[in-house]
Design a protein around this motif. Structure first.
Motif, PDB file in Angstrom:
ATOM      1  N   ASN A 101      -0.296  11.961   2.531  1.00 16.10           N
ATOM      2  CA  ASN A 101       0.649  11.259   2.059  1.00 16.10           C
ATOM      3  C   ASN A 101       0.161   9.966   1.200  1.00 16.10           C
ATOM      4  O   ASN A 101       0.332   8.931   1.440  1.00 16.10           O
ATOM      5  CB  ASN A 101       1.822  10.687   3.123  1.00 16.10           C
ATOM      6  CG  ASN A 101       2.015  11.412   4.166  1.00 16.10           C
ATOM      7  OD1 ASN A 101       2.719  12.733   3.664  1.00 16.10           O
ATOM      8  ND2 ASN A 101       1.607  11.570   5.479  1.00 16.10           N
ATOM      9  N   PRO A 102      -0.501  10.251   0.019  1.00 17.35           N
ATOM     10  CA  PRO A 102      -0.966   9.229  -0.767  1.00 17.35           C
ATOM     11  C   PRO A 102      -0.290   7.863  -1.089  1.00 17.35           C
ATOM     12  O   PRO A 102      -0.731   6.604  -1.034  1.00 17.35           O
ATOM     13  CB  PRO A 102      -1.718  10.033  -2.009  1.00 17.35           C
ATOM     14  CG  PRO A 102      -0.971  11.261  -1.923  1.00 17.35           C
ATOM     15  CD  PRO A 102      -0.367  11.471  -0.558  1.00 17.35           C
ATOM     16  N   LEU A 161       6.656   2.539  -6.115  1.00  8.99           N
ATOM     17  CA  LEU A 161       5.909   3.251  -5.078  1.00  8.99           C
ATOM     18  C   LEU A 161       6.724   3.602  -3.827  1.00  8.99           C
ATOM     19  O   LEU A 161       6.467   4.563  -3.360  1.00  8.99           O
ATOM     20  CB  LEU A 161       4.807   2.128  -4.925  1.00  8.99           C
ATOM     21  CG  LEU A 161       3.677   2.642  -3.744  1.00  8.99           C
ATOM     22  CD1 LEU A 161       3.185   3.881  -4.565  1.00  8.99           C
ATOM     23  CD2 LEU A 161       2.747   1.674  -3.695  1.00  8.99           C
ATOM     24  N   TYR A 162       7.705   2.744  -3.403  1.00 10.68           N
ATOM     25  CA  TYR A 162       8.434   3.064  -2.486  1.00 10.68           C
ATOM     26  C   TYR A 162       9.381   4.179  -2.538  1.00 10.68           C
ATOM     27  O   TYR A 162       9.118   5.136  -1.705  1.00 10.68           O
ATOM     28  CB  TYR A 162       9.403   1.740  -2.041  1.00 10.68           C
ATOM     29  CG  TYR A 162      10.343   2.038  -1.003  1.00 10.68           C
ATOM     30  CD1 TYR A 162       9.888   2.597   0.232  1.00 10.68           C
ATOM     31  CD2 TYR A 162      11.821   1.758  -1.134  1.00 10.68           C
ATOM     32  CE1 TYR A 162      10.765   2.813   1.305  1.00 10.68           C
ATOM     33  CE2 TYR A 162      12.626   1.936  -0.049  1.00 10.68           C
ATOM     34  CZ  TYR A 162      12.158   2.584   1.174  1.00 10.68           C
ATOM     35  OH  TYR A 162      13.173   2.734   2.047  1.00 10.68           O
ATOM     36  N   GLU A 163       9.845   4.437  -3.614  1.00 10.39           N
ATOM     37  CA  GLU A 163      10.741   5.613  -4.020  1.00 10.39           C
ATOM     38  C   GLU A 163       9.535   6.917  -4.010  1.00 10.39           C
ATOM     39  O   GLU A 163       9.919   8.000  -3.292  1.00 10.39           O
ATOM     40  CB  GLU A 163      11.049   5.586  -5.287  1.00 10.39           C
ATOM     41  CG  GLU A 163      12.381   6.548  -5.597  1.00 10.39           C
ATOM     42  CD  GLU A 163      12.996   6.025  -6.845  1.00 10.39           C
ATOM     43  OE1 GLU A 163      13.172   6.955  -7.578  1.00 10.39           O
ATOM     44  OE2 GLU A 163      13.452   4.834  -6.888  1.00 10.39           O
ATOM     45  N   ALA A 164       8.481   6.681  -4.337  1.00  9.75           N
ATOM     46  CA  ALA A 164       7.493   7.937  -4.340  1.00  9.75           C
ATOM     47  C   ALA A 164       7.274   8.286  -2.840  1.00  9.75           C
ATOM     48  O   ALA A 164       6.817   9.206  -2.443  1.00  9.75           O
ATOM     49  CB  ALA A 164       6.485   7.716  -5.062  1.00  9.75           C
ATOM     50  N   LEU A 182       1.502   2.353  -0.282  1.00  8.41           N
ATOM     51  CA  LEU A 182       2.394   1.201   0.092  1.00  8.41           C
ATOM     52  C   LEU A 182       2.181   0.512   1.305  1.00  8.41           C
ATOM     53  O   LEU A 182       2.239  -0.732   1.396  1.00  8.41           O
ATOM     54  CB  LEU A 182       3.824   2.173   0.484  1.00  8.41           C
ATOM     55  CG  LEU A 182       4.964   1.210   0.456  1.00  8.41           C
ATOM     56  CD1 LEU A 182       5.635   0.718  -0.783  1.00  8.41           C
ATOM     57  CD2 LEU A 182       6.209   2.070   1.065  1.00  8.41           C
ATOM     58  N   TRP A 183       1.662   1.214   2.280  1.00 11.09           N
ATOM     59  CA  TRP A 183       1.174   0.516   3.690  1.00 11.09           C
ATOM     60  C   TRP A 183      -0.166  -0.546   3.325  1.00 11.09           C
ATOM     61  O   TRP A 183       0.007  -1.447   3.824  1.00 11.09           O
ATOM     62  CB  TRP A 183       0.689   1.702   4.840  1.00 11.09           C
ATOM     63  CG  TRP A 183       0.138   1.456   5.827  1.00 11.09           C
ATOM     64  CD1 TRP A 183      -0.901   1.961   6.571  1.00 11.09           C
ATOM     65  CD2 TRP A 183       0.589   0.466   6.931  1.00 11.09           C
ATOM     66  NE1 TRP A 183      -1.247   1.332   7.801  1.00 11.09           N
ATOM     67  CE2 TRP A 183      -0.235   0.379   7.976  1.00 11.09           C
ATOM     68  CE3 TRP A 183       1.456  -0.698   6.980  1.00 11.09           C
ATOM     69  CZ2 TRP A 183      -0.264  -0.476   9.022  1.00 11.09           C
ATOM     70  CZ3 TRP A 183       1.723  -1.443   7.907  1.00 11.09           C
ATOM     71  CH2 TRP A 183       0.957  -1.495   9.249  1.00 11.09           C
ATOM     72  N   LEU A 184      -0.898  -0.001   2.553  1.00  9.30           N
ATOM     73  CA  LEU A 184      -2.234  -0.805   2.307  1.00  9.30           C
ATOM     74  C   LEU A 184      -1.807  -2.033   1.609  1.00  9.30           C
ATOM     75  O   LEU A 184      -2.303  -3.173   1.876  1.00  9.30           O
ATOM     76  CB  LEU A 184      -3.189  -0.107   1.501  1.00  9.30           C
ATOM     77  CG  LEU A 184      -3.924   1.199   2.212  1.00  9.30           C
ATOM     78  CD1 LEU A 184      -4.975   1.883   1.471  1.00  9.30           C
ATOM     79  CD2 LEU A 184      -4.695   0.579   3.511  1.00  9.30           C
ATOM     80  N   ASN A 185      -0.917  -1.730   0.496  1.00  5.55           N
ATOM     81  CA  ASN A 185      -0.228  -2.888  -0.166  1.00  5.55           C
ATOM     82  C   ASN A 185       0.194  -3.894   0.719  1.00  5.55           C
ATOM     83  O   ASN A 185       0.264  -5.383   0.716  1.00  5.55           O
ATOM     84  CB  ASN A 185       0.416  -2.594  -1.434  1.00  5.55           C
ATOM     85  CG  ASN A 185      -0.192  -1.674  -2.434  1.00  5.55           C
ATOM     86  OD1 ASN A 185      -1.481  -1.568  -2.190  1.00  5.55           O
ATOM     87  ND2 ASN A 185       0.545  -1.062  -3.289  1.00  5.55           N
ATOM     88  N   PHE A 186       1.233  -3.404   1.643  1.00  6.25           N
ATOM     89  CA  PHE A 186       1.870  -4.198   2.312  1.00  6.25           C
ATOM     90  C   PHE A 186       1.035  -5.135   3.416  1.00  6.25           C
ATOM     91  O   PHE A 186       1.231  -6.502   3.666  1.00  6.25           O
ATOM     92  CB  PHE A 186       2.810  -3.437   3.413  1.00  6.25           C
ATOM     93  CG  PHE A 186       3.539  -4.429   4.365  1.00  6.25           C
ATOM     94  CD1 PHE A 186       4.495  -5.131   3.976  1.00  6.25           C
ATOM     95  CD2 PHE A 186       3.321  -4.465   5.674  1.00  6.25           C
ATOM     96  CE1 PHE A 186       5.376  -5.973   4.660  1.00  6.25           C
ATOM     97  CE2 PHE A 186       3.736  -5.216   6.784  1.00  6.25           C
ATOM     98  CZ  PHE A 186       5.137  -5.894   5.979  1.00  6.25           C
ATOM     99  N   ILE A 187      -0.056  -4.561   4.005  1.00 10.20           N
ATOM    100  CA  ILE A 187      -1.215  -5.126   4.630  1.00 10.20           C
ATOM    101  C   ILE A 187      -1.694  -6.509   3.831  1.00 10.20           C
ATOM    102  O   ILE A 187      -2.073  -7.352   4.584  1.00 10.20           O
ATOM    103  CB  ILE A 187      -1.877  -4.355   5.267  1.00 10.20           C
ATOM    104  CG1 ILE A 187      -1.678  -3.164   6.280  1.00 10.20           C
ATOM    105  CG2 ILE A 187      -3.077  -4.885   6.069  1.00 10.20           C
ATOM    106  CD1 ILE A 187      -2.267  -2.091   6.525  1.00 10.20           C
ATOM    107  N   TYR A 189      10.675  -0.872   4.598  1.00  5.68           N
ATOM    108  CA  TYR A 189      10.538   0.441   3.932  1.00  5.68           C
ATOM    109  C   TYR A 189      11.181   1.408   4.910  1.00  5.68           C
ATOM    110  O   TYR A 189      10.539   2.230   5.512  1.00  5.68           O
ATOM    111  CB  TYR A 189       9.253   0.815   3.564  1.00  5.68           C
ATOM    112  CG  TYR A 189       8.522  -0.470   2.751  1.00  5.68           C
ATOM    113  CD1 TYR A 189       8.773  -0.540   1.403  1.00  5.68           C
ATOM    114  CD2 TYR A 189       7.407  -0.931   3.588  1.00  5.68           C
ATOM    115  CE1 TYR A 189       7.986  -1.460   1.122  1.00  5.68           C
ATOM    116  CE2 TYR A 189       6.663  -1.937   2.583  1.00  5.68           C
ATOM    117  CZ  TYR A 189       7.091  -2.163   1.293  1.00  5.68           C
ATOM    118  OH  TYR A 189       6.421  -3.091   0.877  1.00  5.68           O
ATOM    119  N   PRO A 190      12.413   1.320   5.189  1.00  4.94           N
ATOM    120  CA  PRO A 190      13.121   2.221   6.239  1.00  4.94           C
ATOM    121  C   PRO A 190      12.874   3.621   6.040  1.00  4.94           C
ATOM    122  O   PRO A 190      13.074   4.407   7.025  1.00  4.94           O
ATOM    123  CB  PRO A 190      14.682   1.979   6.130  1.00  4.94           C
ATOM    124  CG  PRO A 190      14.784   0.989   4.946  1.00  4.94           C
ATOM    125  CD  PRO A 190      13.605   0.457   4.476  1.00  4.94           C
TER     126      PRO A 190
END
Lengths: 276, 365
Positions: free
Chosen positions: B293-294, B46-49, B299-304, B79-80
């Motif tokens: 940017n789906p 997911l990070y790659e995408a 990625l952001w929602l999963n991190f939260i 996730y730089p």
């Protein structure tokens, strides 16, 4: 032709940043016909808010006009340099935003404010009772006067500076008392700028919201805060909200209009007569 | 505006990275997802995408609220390649703005007070997404398909300035006592979510239910009639509280703990959970339908919703929504324990919103 060209930038700004947004708000207000206006007219909160706004506007305008007149009378008798220095200082409050002014007054006159605590330790004033004043509608009128007085001073001072004091001396030498001199000679010539200054500051006080929000909160029912309540988190009825916005703008314009109408014609005569 | 903020955020991210680098080198080469175990299966893919999209726009996550700044920093370090951009507009405004731009939304995720999430879902602005730990949430705290889900909650408490109030109130019933005359400040339920939640808390404390608002409204009326209410305000008067202008503030718990631990008020503040029990407001987040940017958004929602994200909320005095998240003892010691905490039912409270607001205005004004 050239005149028309010179007016273009002004007209462009006026159209883009006043008429166009106003049009959007108006079309929003009229979605569903006149329902928004009907909802407002049948709401008790609206009418009491209108009453409170007008009362606040009048009170703040009376305080500011009277104080401003006194200040302008004094300034008019000063030398040019001293007057310029004072006018610079008096104009300073105009550069602060309403929020900052509100917080300034809280820091000075609030419950833990500098003035409040000083009065408490000097003469035993109760800080709670004292601080409720600044958080009340009267406190609000007082804070409004803080930045409305400079506007009045700026309008009245040039008129008073150019006033020919010889007229007063003539009236007095003909036997008029001091008070009759002021009432019959000075006031009639000052009426027009006084009325327009009064209308201007009343309109500003009726429409302002930042100071009120920061100082007294939404419990004081005035129209700008009602508008704020309706567009913030809980609100969603845009037709009524937009209509209230239009009504508020119309009230302020009307107050200004009355001022111009009562003062306008005479203003031009005063200015024509001005010796320069 | 958004460009300015992005630049600022980049700068903040960079300096945070630089600060972090000094500590990190001692233990491990990097905190990036590339060098550490995955938080959940498929995270690296997911990070790659998301990296190809390069950014995520997080709507309404104000940095000083609910410890968002710490989450931004941790997300940036993990996730730089994904730049996080945020704005801060207020829940109701955020939903209305999204509604206006729904043909071509400019934001990827949207965060709000739960009632606004229900509203946005009804307007068809959201896309379903089920992040890690989704199934662990109680059913009340999530939309069945994941169009919104609770990421943290906030409880109503009494925040008391002990310099001004020697004997703090312990319950809603206490607040009615004459000794608290001119002492109570709270937020207007017509303009704020917190105002609605505290009205529900008072209603339940007085024996009311979702269907029966009368006890709460009667309580509000008594509180005002007795003169105990100093002010009702339209925006959070945090600075006023810290300056010593407010004796008793009925509000969400995080502001009180922030004043106590971060803004130097220390023991001058006491944060008290009402003994009748409190109400917890769900704060939810959603994936925006047709956002730009789906993948980065997911990625952001999963991190939260990950264990780490939830811990960061707790570190900012905000109660995590996922049950059983491990919270370090030092953090736990600073939090408030509640006699009873009821999660606000968004459906039932939304149905009564109009009645609550007009009833409140009648009782209080």
């Amino acid at each position: 032709m050239v005149r028309a060209l010179l007016a273009t930038p002004g007209l462009l700004v006026f159209g883009l940043f006043f008429l166009l947004p106003l049009g959007f708000v108006a079309s929003e207000a009229l979605t569903g016909g006149w329902r928004g206006l009907a909802t407002l007219a049948s709401s008790r909160t609206f009418w009491s808010g209108l009453g409170n706004s007008l009362a606040l506007g009048l009170l703040a305008a009376i305080i500011s006009t009277l104080t401003g007149l006194a200040v302008a009378l004094r300034l008019a008798r000063m030398g040019d340099n001293a007057r310029m220095a004072w006018q610079f200082l008096i104009a300073l409050p105009l550069t602060f935003s309403g929020l900052i002014v509100a917080y300034g007054f809280i820091l000075a006159f609030g419950r833990a404010g500098f003035v409040t605590l000083s009065l408490h330790s000097l003469i035993g004033v109760d800080p709670v009772a004292f601080s409720t004043m600044v958080y009340s509608p009267y406190g609000l009128a007082f804070v409004y006067a803080y930045y409305l007085i400079p506007r009045v001073v700026m309008i009245l001072t040039p008129v008073l500076v150019n006033f020919d004091t010889g007229q007063l001396a003539a009236a007095e030498s003909l036997g008029a008392t001091r008070w009759r001199t002021l009432a019959d000679v000075l006031l009639p010539q000052l009426k027009a700028p006084l009325v327009s200054a009064f209308a201007l500051v009343a309109a500003v006080a009726i429409g302002a919201y930042g100071t009120a929000l920061a100082l007294v909160g939404t419990q004081v029912n005035i129209l700008p805060l009602q508008l704020f309540t309706m567009i913030s988190d809980a609100g969603s009825d845009f037709a009524v909200t937009a209509m209230l916005g239009l009504v508020l703008a119309a009230i302020c314009t009307l107050v200004m209009g009355i001022g111009e109408w009562l003062g306008g014609e005479k203003t031009s005569r005063v200015f024509q007569r001005r010796p320069t | 505006m958004s460009i300015d903020r992005r630049l600022i955020l980049q700068a903040m991210g960079a300096s945070a990275l630089a600060l972090q680098a000094g500590q990190a080198w001692a233990q491990q080469p990097s905190q990036s997802v590339a060098d550490t175990p995955e938080f959940y299966a498929g995270e690296r893919a997911l990070y790659e995408a998301a990296g190809k999209e390069g950014m995520v726009i997080s709507n309404n996550t104000g940095p000083t609220w609910a410890n968002w700044n710490a989450l931004f920093g941790a997300f940036g370090r993990r996730y730089p390649n994904v730049n996080l951009v945020y704005n801060d507009v207020g829940s109701g405004v955020a939903v209305n703005a999204l509604d206006r731009t729904k043909a071509r939304p400019q934001v990827d995720t949207i965060y709000y007070f739960g009632a606004n999430g229900v509203d946005a879902q009804r307007r068809g602005l959201l896309a379903p997404h089920k992040p890690p730990n989704f199934e662990k949430l109680p059913e009340l705290a999530r939309h069945p398909d994941g169009e919104w889900f609770t990421i943290h909650q906030l409880e109503i408490v009494f925040i008391v300035n002990k310099k001004l109030v020697k004997n703090p109130p312990r319950s809603f019933a206490d607040l009615l006592k004459p000794e608290y005359k001119g002492n109570v400040v709270y937020l207007d339920p017509r303009s704020t979510g917190v105002g609605q939640v505290l009205t529900w808390a008072a209603n339940f404390a007085q024996g009311g239910t979702y269907a029966n608002l009368e006890p709460g409204l009667k309580y509000i009326e008594q509180l005002h009639k007795g003169g105990n209410v100093l002010r009702v305000v339209g925006t959070t008067p945090y600075a006023q509280f810290v300056k010593g202008e407010i004796p008793i503030w009925v509000n969400f718990v995080n502001d009180g703990l922030r004043a106590k631990f971060l803004d130097g008020m220390g023991d001058d503040v006491e944060v008290i959970s009402p003994s009748e029990g409190t109400v917890a407001a769900p704060y939810t987040i959603s994936l925006v339908k047709n956002g730009p940017n789906p993948n980065a958004a997911k990625l952001w929602l999963n991190f939260i919703m990950s264990e780490r994200g939830q811990q960061l909320f707790a570190e900012g005095f905000v109660t995590p929504s996922v049950p059983g998240v491990a919270i370090p003892d030092a953090v736990k010691a600073r939090l408030v324990t509640h006699a009873k905490s009821t999660l606000l039912d968004l459906g039932q409270s939304a149905a009564q919103l109009q009645a609550l607001q007009t009833g409140w205005a009648k009782a209080a004004l």
